[in-house]
Enzyme design. Structure first.
Site, PDB file in Angstrom:
ATOM      1  N   PRO A   9       0.780  -1.228   0.000  1.00  0.00           N
ATOM      2  CA  PRO A   9       0.000   0.000   0.000  1.00  0.00           C
ATOM      3  C   PRO A   9       0.819   1.290   0.000  1.00  0.00           C
ATOM      4  O   PRO A   9       1.837   1.392   0.687  1.00  0.00           O
ATOM      5  CB  PRO A   9      -0.844  -0.097   1.277  1.00  0.00           C
ATOM      6  CG  PRO A   9      -0.273  -1.221   2.054  1.00  0.00           C
ATOM      7  CD  PRO A   9       0.425  -2.122   1.108  1.00  0.00           C
ATOM      8  N   ASN A  10       0.321   2.219  -0.790  1.00  0.00           N
ATOM      9  CA  ASN A  10       0.837   3.595  -0.887  1.00  0.00           C
ATOM     10  C   ASN A  10       2.155   3.720  -1.638  1.00  0.00           C
ATOM     11  O   ASN A  10       2.637   4.831  -1.860  1.00  0.00           O
ATOM     12  CB  ASN A  10       0.959   4.228   0.508  1.00  0.00           C
ATOM     13  CG  ASN A  10      -0.388   4.282   1.208  1.00  0.00           C
ATOM     14  OD1 ASN A  10      -1.359   4.750   0.626  1.00  0.00           O
ATOM     15  ND2 ASN A  10      -0.465   3.786   2.436  1.00  0.00           N
ATOM     16  N   ARG A  17       4.816  11.096  -2.032  1.00  0.00           N
ATOM     17  CA  ARG A  17       4.622  10.620  -0.658  1.00  0.00           C
ATOM     18  C   ARG A  17       5.852  10.923   0.199  1.00  0.00           C
ATOM     19  O   ARG A  17       6.916  10.345  -0.020  1.00  0.00           O
ATOM     20  CB  ARG A  17       4.404   9.113  -0.728  1.00  0.00           C
ATOM     21  CG  ARG A  17       4.248   8.477   0.606  1.00  0.00           C
ATOM     22  CD  ARG A  17       4.247   6.965   0.497  1.00  0.00           C
ATOM     23  NE  ARG A  17       3.999   6.426   1.811  1.00  0.00           N
ATOM     24  CZ  ARG A  17       4.202   5.184   2.160  1.00  0.00           C
ATOM     25  NH1 ARG A  17       4.650   4.317   1.278  1.00  0.00           N
ATOM     26  NH2 ARG A  17       3.964   4.788   3.383  1.00  0.00           N
ATOM     27  N   TYR A  22      10.960   9.028   1.532  1.00  0.00           N
ATOM     28  CA  TYR A  22      10.978   8.030   0.450  1.00  0.00           C
ATOM     29  C   TYR A  22      11.632   8.521  -0.838  1.00  0.00           C
ATOM     30  O   TYR A  22      11.760   7.741  -1.786  1.00  0.00           O
ATOM     31  CB  TYR A  22       9.538   7.566   0.162  1.00  0.00           C
ATOM     32  CG  TYR A  22       8.897   6.900   1.362  1.00  0.00           C
ATOM     33  CD1 TYR A  22       9.358   5.667   1.819  1.00  0.00           C
ATOM     34  CD2 TYR A  22       7.861   7.512   2.056  1.00  0.00           C
ATOM     35  CE1 TYR A  22       8.790   5.054   2.929  1.00  0.00           C
ATOM     36  CE2 TYR A  22       7.276   6.911   3.168  1.00  0.00           C
ATOM     37  CZ  TYR A  22       7.741   5.681   3.604  1.00  0.00           C
ATOM     38  OH  TYR A  22       7.182   5.076   4.706  1.00  0.00           O
ATOM     39  N   ASN A  73       8.027  -5.665  -0.821  1.00  0.00           N
ATOM     40  CA  ASN A  73       7.955  -4.553   0.116  1.00  0.00           C
ATOM     41  C   ASN A  73       6.486  -4.486   0.548  1.00  0.00           C
ATOM     42  O   ASN A  73       5.652  -3.903  -0.157  1.00  0.00           O
ATOM     43  CB  ASN A  73       8.388  -3.239  -0.539  1.00  0.00           C
ATOM     44  CG  ASN A  73       8.349  -2.081   0.456  1.00  0.00           C
ATOM     45  OD1 ASN A  73       7.789  -2.208   1.552  1.00  0.00           O
ATOM     46  ND2 ASN A  73       8.942  -0.954   0.080  1.00  0.00           N
ATOM     47  N   GLU A  97      12.790  -9.224   1.712  1.00  0.00           N
ATOM     48  CA  GLU A  97      11.954  -8.064   2.045  1.00  0.00           C
ATOM     49  C   GLU A  97      12.782  -6.787   1.829  1.00  0.00           C
ATOM     50  O   GLU A  97      13.942  -6.725   2.238  1.00  0.00           O
ATOM     51  CB  GLU A  97      11.506  -8.172   3.504  1.00  0.00           C
ATOM     52  CG  GLU A  97      10.623  -7.029   3.954  1.00  0.00           C
ATOM     53  CD  GLU A  97       9.889  -7.347   5.257  1.00  0.00           C
ATOM     54  OE1 GLU A  97       9.073  -8.287   5.248  1.00  0.00           O
ATOM     55  OE2 GLU A  97      10.144  -6.677   6.262  1.00  0.00           O
ATOM     56  N   HIS A  99      12.737  -2.479   2.191  1.00  0.00           N
ATOM     57  CA  HIS A  99      12.139  -1.217   2.642  1.00  0.00           C
ATOM     58  C   HIS A  99      12.995  -0.073   2.114  1.00  0.00           C
ATOM     59  O   HIS A  99      14.224  -0.095   2.269  1.00  0.00           O
ATOM     60  CB  HIS A  99      12.036  -1.160   4.166  1.00  0.00           C
ATOM     61  CG  HIS A  99      11.153  -2.235   4.688  1.00  0.00           C
ATOM     62  ND1 HIS A  99       9.785  -2.177   4.546  1.00  0.00           N
ATOM     63  CD2 HIS A  99      11.434  -3.421   5.268  1.00  0.00           C
ATOM     64  CE1 HIS A  99       9.268  -3.287   5.047  1.00  0.00           C
ATOM     65  NE2 HIS A  99      10.239  -4.061   5.483  1.00  0.00           N
ATOM     66  N   ARG A 106      13.279   4.790  12.529  1.00  0.00           N
ATOM     67  CA  ARG A 106      11.917   5.339  12.492  1.00  0.00           C
ATOM     68  C   ARG A 106      11.106   4.969  13.748  1.00  0.00           C
ATOM     69  O   ARG A 106      11.671   4.557  14.740  1.00  0.00           O
ATOM     70  CB  ARG A 106      11.236   4.902  11.185  1.00  0.00           C
ATOM     71  CG  ARG A 106      11.983   5.445   9.942  1.00  0.00           C
ATOM     72  CD  ARG A 106      11.220   5.242   8.675  1.00  0.00           C
ATOM     73  NE  ARG A 106       9.971   5.992   8.698  1.00  0.00           N
ATOM     74  CZ  ARG A 106       8.992   5.818   7.801  1.00  0.00           C
ATOM     75  NH1 ARG A 106       9.161   4.960   6.821  1.00  0.00           N
ATOM     76  NH2 ARG A 106       7.887   6.537   7.882  1.00  0.00           N
TER      77      ARG A 106
HETATM   78  C1  DQA Z   1       8.155   1.049   3.888  1.00  0.00           C
HETATM   79  C2  DQA Z   1       8.242   1.257   5.392  1.00  0.00           C
HETATM   80  C3  DQA Z   1       6.903   0.977   6.067  1.00  0.00           C
HETATM   81  O1  DQA Z   1       6.997   1.165   7.471  1.00  0.00           O
HETATM   82  C4  DQA Z   1       5.851   1.928   5.528  1.00  0.00           C
HETATM   83  O2  DQA Z   1       4.596   1.637   6.093  1.00  0.00           O
HETATM   84  C5  DQA Z   1       5.796   1.958   4.041  1.00  0.00           C
HETATM   85  C6  DQA Z   1       7.034   1.884   3.275  1.00  0.00           C
HETATM   86  C7  DQA Z   1       9.462   1.412   3.161  1.00  0.00           C
HETATM   87  O3  DQA Z   1       9.607   1.036   2.015  1.00  0.00           O
HETATM   88  O4  DQA Z   1      10.320   2.092   3.730  1.00  0.00           O
HETATM   89  O5  DQA Z   1       4.730   2.113   3.464  1.00  0.00           O
HETATM   90  O6  DQA Z   1       7.898  -0.323   3.634  1.00  0.00           O
END
Ligand code: DQA
Length: 146
Positions: A9-10, A17, A22, A73, A97, A99, A106
Site C-alpha cells: 500500500p501507498n 509521498r 521516500y 515490500n 523483504e 524497505h 523510524r
Molecule cells: C516502507 C516502510 C513501512 O513502514 C511503511 O509503512 C511503508 C514503506 C518502506 O519502504 O520504507 O509504506 O515499507
C-alpha cells in the site's frame, strides 16, 4: 529464473509521498529499475503493486509452482499482516523483504516485521537500490542452490 516483485500500500504514491523519507523517484521509476535489472540478469519478472492485503495474499499463493523467488515490500502490512506472513510461509519460495526507508531509525511501531520472519533477508534504508540488491541476492542464492 522467474521473479515476482510485490509492492504494498501507498507505494504507488512514491514521488509525492513524504519525499524527505521516500525520495522523489516515482513508482514508474521503481518499476523501470526492477525491469532493467531483471533484463540485464536474464530474469523473467512479474510486478504487482496493490493497496489491498487480499490481492497481495492471492498473488503470493498464485506464485506457487510458477515463480522461483519473491521480492516484497509489504509497506505498512510489514508491521501488521500475519496473513501475508502465512502466505509467504505456505509457498516457501525464497523471498527478500525490501524497505526504501531505514526502519531502524523510524517509529517504534515500524521496528517489528511479521513478514520478514518468512524472508531470507531484509534490505532497509537503501532507497530504490534496495530492490536491485534484493534481485541480485536472490539470483546468487539460486545459483548456490542449483
Ligand atoms: C516502507 C516502510 C513501512 O513502514 C511503511 O509503512 C511503508 C514503506 C518502506 O519502504 O520504507 O509504506 O515499507
Amino acid at each position: 529464473m522467474k521473479l515476482l516483485v510485490i509492492n504494498g500500500p501507498n507505494l504507488n504514491l512514491l514521488g509525492i509521498r513524504e519525499p524527505h523519507i521516500y525520495g522523489h523517484e516515482t513508482y514508474a521509476d521503481l518499476e523501470a529499475l526492477v525491469r532493467d535489472t531483471c533484463a540485464a540478469e536474464g530474469i523473467n519478472v512479474t510486478l504487482l503493486q496493490s493497496n489491498h492485503e487480499g490481492a497481495i495474499i492471492d498473488a503470493i499463493g498464485a506464485a506457487h509452482g510458477v515463480q522461483d523467488a519473491i521480492v516484497i515490500n509489504p509497506a505498512a502490512y510489514t508491521h501488521t499482516s500475519i496473513a501475508i506472513l502465512d502466505a509467504l510461509k505456505a509457498v516457501a519460495l525464497p523471498a527478500v523483504e525490501v524497505h526504501i526507508s531505514d526502519l531502524k531509525s523510524r517509529e517504534p511501531f515500524r521496528q517489528h516485521s511479521y513478514t520478514g520472519m518468512a524472508c531470507r533477508k531484509t534490505i532497509s534504508g537503501q532507497g530504490l537500490d534496495g530492490y536491485r540488491q534484493a534481485i541480485l541476492w536472490l539470483k546468487d542464492d539460486q545459483r548456490k542452490e542449483a
